[in-house]
Design an enzyme around this catalytic site. Structure first.
Site, PDB file in Angstrom:
ATOM      1  CG  ASN A   1      -1.864   1.098   1.307  1.00 50.78           C
ATOM      2  OD1 ASN A   1      -1.830   2.002   0.476  1.00 50.78           O
ATOM      3  ND2 ASN A   1      -2.734   1.058   2.295  1.00 50.78           N
TER       4      ASN A   1
ATOM      5  CG  HIS B   1     -13.256   3.124   2.249  1.00 49.70           C
ATOM      6  ND1 HIS B   1     -13.982   4.071   2.924  1.00 49.70           N
ATOM      7  CD2 HIS B   1     -11.962   3.336   2.558  1.00 49.70           C
ATOM      8  CE1 HIS B   1     -13.156   4.851   3.616  1.00 49.70           C
ATOM      9  NE2 HIS B   1     -11.926   4.418   3.402  1.00 49.70           N
TER      10      HIS B   1
ATOM     11  NE  ARG C   1     -10.277  12.502   2.654  1.00 49.75           N
ATOM     12  CZ  ARG C   1     -10.202  11.179   2.552  1.00 49.75           C
ATOM     13  NH1 ARG C   1     -11.289  10.448   2.504  1.00 49.75           N
ATOM     14  NH2 ARG C   1      -9.021  10.608   2.481  1.00 49.75           N
TER      15      ARG C   1
ATOM     16  CD  GLU D   1      -9.111  -1.359   3.581  1.00 46.59           C
ATOM     17  OE1 GLU D   1      -9.310  -0.640   2.603  1.00 46.59           O
ATOM     18  OE2 GLU D   1      -8.788  -0.928   4.702  1.00 46.59           O
TER      19      GLU D   1
ATOM     20  NE  ARG E   1      -6.325   1.091  -0.376  1.00 43.50           N
ATOM     21  CZ  ARG E   1      -6.691   1.828   0.651  1.00 43.50           C
ATOM     22  NH1 ARG E   1      -5.879   1.981   1.660  1.00 43.50           N
ATOM     23  NH2 ARG E   1      -7.875   2.377   0.672  1.00 43.50           N
TER      24      ARG E   1
END
Ligand code: ADP
Length: 588
Positions: free
Chosen positions: A7, A151, A212, A359, A62
């Site tokens: 990642n 996601h 955010r 993940e 990823r």
């Protein structure tokens, strides 16, 4: 199988070595300040050093944005790299570092297959009504303005995991999955497909996140721009200075905010209630768009850990059929052995589950599946198929009873498997309901009698024969054999042979299968295409490559002489990905 999962962010590299069959990583680590202090290649050299004791099969990357092009993971080649490059304008912060990671990994591990797994892929088939923003279509097309969603790897993983925990097929469930971490998003997983998700063209839309803003009136953005702030300043405010930290206080995440709220800090109390209110709003909205709800699934750092946030989100949803269980909520402890917990009452019509997302494991599973698929593509060699008519294998003693003490087997013709031959001698099979005449004896003699018939034959004889691997006749069905010199009643030995493929060790290596594996074989090109599942692999140096099925199976596929099948599945992946794959195959 060991998969290196990378990642690669703009300033850090997270890596894990994952055996897709196992829940916990074999090795994990993180390198900071990549891009400043060292290049990605230098960083990966450190990873390679740490990974040197592991025999890697593939690298899974990823990748944040796969645009419209990728609805599934992809084996990386130059064209895939170009397509990821083309998505850079959609994810200017993420795709360039993902690409730098891919390029460095290809240089460092040139012999390993590299697979890109996209955050957007699970949402790539959002219905048009959900992915379209109500702006002029030409403008939307020109700028790629549509809902992509993110996601996806996590939503797909927890949905699959929840379905397993509920012991229901994912394809029958309407789920709202809530990934609540620093980034947060909700997803409507409707019968296995993402049909709505809260992040949009960018990860800025939807839920309140760590820094955010999530949903905001676009008019407010215009107002900020008109106030004299430039685009970069507004970008920074909405992406980095808003959300929980914006409401609660700079640098604070939910843990700090919960602590301060408990001390009576009103800003922090408001931050929490704005967050939970927004999540609840999406749960209701998605239950409505799906026309019903079977379960709510929470994950991410907040979903997995914050008892009070879970309570705020899940309380007062009784009207939807959710009966929340606060005792269970308080006792949720997820770890490497317990990765799912129920926080609804047993009698609740709608379940609420907390799932530990993984993940990296999902990326490893997807990568392993792609590698297995490639293996298939690399080995298209078809498999000859032989239809076996009913027959008997006999020991010498039984043969003598049936054909006379001085009889010896008379060779009729050779069979495909070396040393095996059909004989002139034939017997009758007698069951409680009927007889089957002229059933051929196959030589040479065996140590035990075995009579192989089809399901239709069973019906004619009036017996139930088990489906068995050849040689496994213990406890199989009884049958009476009648020969010219006598009758023998066998107390066991009657079976329906399990479909199987004979192959040599070299064949097994080429197809990437082992003795005892079960595979799928597709029969295509003929009048009735068919995929046989549960085909047993039997490996011996004495075998010749051939698949054996019985007459019923041959008839079902309308096979002619010389028919061939193709291996469609090597059992290299575990349940989660296999069923995802199956889901992808279903037409939209
Ligand atoms: P990322 O999206 O970066 O992977 P995580 O999934 O780790 O983030 O989620 C981080 C969020 O989870 C932070 O807001 C953090 O405060 C929150 N969190 C982690 N543990 C707890 C806890 N025990 N109680 C409340 N919030 C927690």
């Amino acid at each position: 199988m060991q998969i290196l999962v990378l990642n690669t962010g703009s300033s850090s590299v997270k890596y894990q070595i994952v055996d897709p069959e196992r829940a916990t990583a074999l090795l994990e680590g993180q390198l900071e300040r990549v891009g400043e202090a060292q290049s990605h290649l230098e960083a990966f050299e450190q990873v390679a050093g740490a990974a040197r004791k592991h025999e890697l099969t593939a690298v899974g990357h990823r990748v944040v944005h796969g645009g419209e092009r990728f609805s599934a993971p992809a084996l990386i080649d130059d064209s895939v790299i170009a397509a990821i490059e083309a998505c850079v304008p959609l994810a200017p912060l993420h795709n360039p570092s993902n690409l730098a990671g891919i390029r460095a990994a290809r240089r460092l591990w040139p012999g390993l297959p590299q697979v890109a797994v996209f955050d957007t892929a699970f949402h790539a088939k959002l219905p048009r009504r959900a992915r379209t923003y109500a702006i002029p279509p030409a403008l939307a097309a020109e700028h790629g303005i549509r809902r992509y969603g993110f996601h996806g790897t996590s939503h797909a993983y927890v949905a699959e995991r929840a379905a397993r925990a509920l012991e229901r097929p994912l394809g029958e469930l309407r789920l709202v999955t809530l990934h609540l971490g620093n980034g947060a998003s909700a997803c409507a997983v409707e019968y296995g497909h993402s049909t709505e998700t809260s992040m949009g063209m960018t990860p800025l839309e939807g839920l309140v996140m760590g820094t955010r803003a999530g949903d905001l009136d676009p008019g407010a953005v215009l107002a900020l721009l008109r106030s004299g702030l430039d685009v970069d300043a507004v970008d920074r405010i909405l992406n980095h200075e808003s959300g929980l930290a914006g409401l609660g206080g700079v640098g604070m995440d939910l843990r700090d905010i919960e602590a301060r709220a408990a001390e009576g800090d009103d800003r922090c109390r408001l931050a929490i209630s704005v967050f939970s209110h927004r999540v609840k709003k999406y749960v209701g909205a998605y239950a409505a768009t799906m026309g019903g709800l079977d379960a709510i699934v929470l994950t991410g750092g907040i979903g997995e850990n914050s008892v009070s946030m879970r309570r705020r989100i899940l309380q007062r949803l009784d009207f939807l059929g959710l009966s929340f269980d606060e005792d269970r909520n308080r006792s949720v402890r997820l770890d490497s052995t317990t990765d799912v917990a129920r926080v609804s009452r047993d009698a609740s019509r709608v379940a609420a589950l907390v799932v530990n997302t993984n993940e990296e494991r999902m990326i490893a599973l997807e990568t392993a599946a792609i590698v297995a698929e490639r293996t298939r593509v690399d080995n298209p060699a078809p498999i000859p198929i032989a239809v076996s008519a009913r027959h008997v294998h006999l020991d010498a003693e039984t043969f003598a009873k049936l054909f006379g003490p001085s009889a010896t087997p008379t060779h009729y013709r050779d069979l495909s498997q070396p040393g095996q031959f059909a004989c002139e001698e034939q017997v009758s099979l007698i069951g409680p309901r009927g007889r089957l005449e002229r059933v051929r004896f196959l030589g040479p003699f065996r140590s035990a009698n075995q009579v192989e018939i089809s399901r239709t034959d069973e019906f004619l004889l009036g017996v139930d024969a088990p489906v068995r691997d050849s040689g496994k006749t213990r406890g199989s069905a009884p049958v009476t054999l009648e020969g010219p010199a006598g009758t023998v009643r066998l107390s066991e030995g009657l079976i329906c042979a399990k479909r199987h493929i004979h192959m040599t060790p070299a064949d097994a290596a080429a197809y990437h299968v082992s003795d005892g594996d079960e595979v799928e074989v597709a029969i295509s090109g003929g009048p009735r295409e068919l995929v046989f599942g549960g085909v047993l692999i039997r490996v011996s140096p004495n075998y010749r490559l051939e698949m054996h099925i019985d007459t019923d199976e041959g008839n079902a596929a309308e096979l002619d002489r010389g028919a061939e099948g193709a291996l469609v599945y090597t059992p290299a992946t575990s349940g989660a990905t296999a069923s995802l794959r199956a889901r992808r195959r279903t037409p939209e």
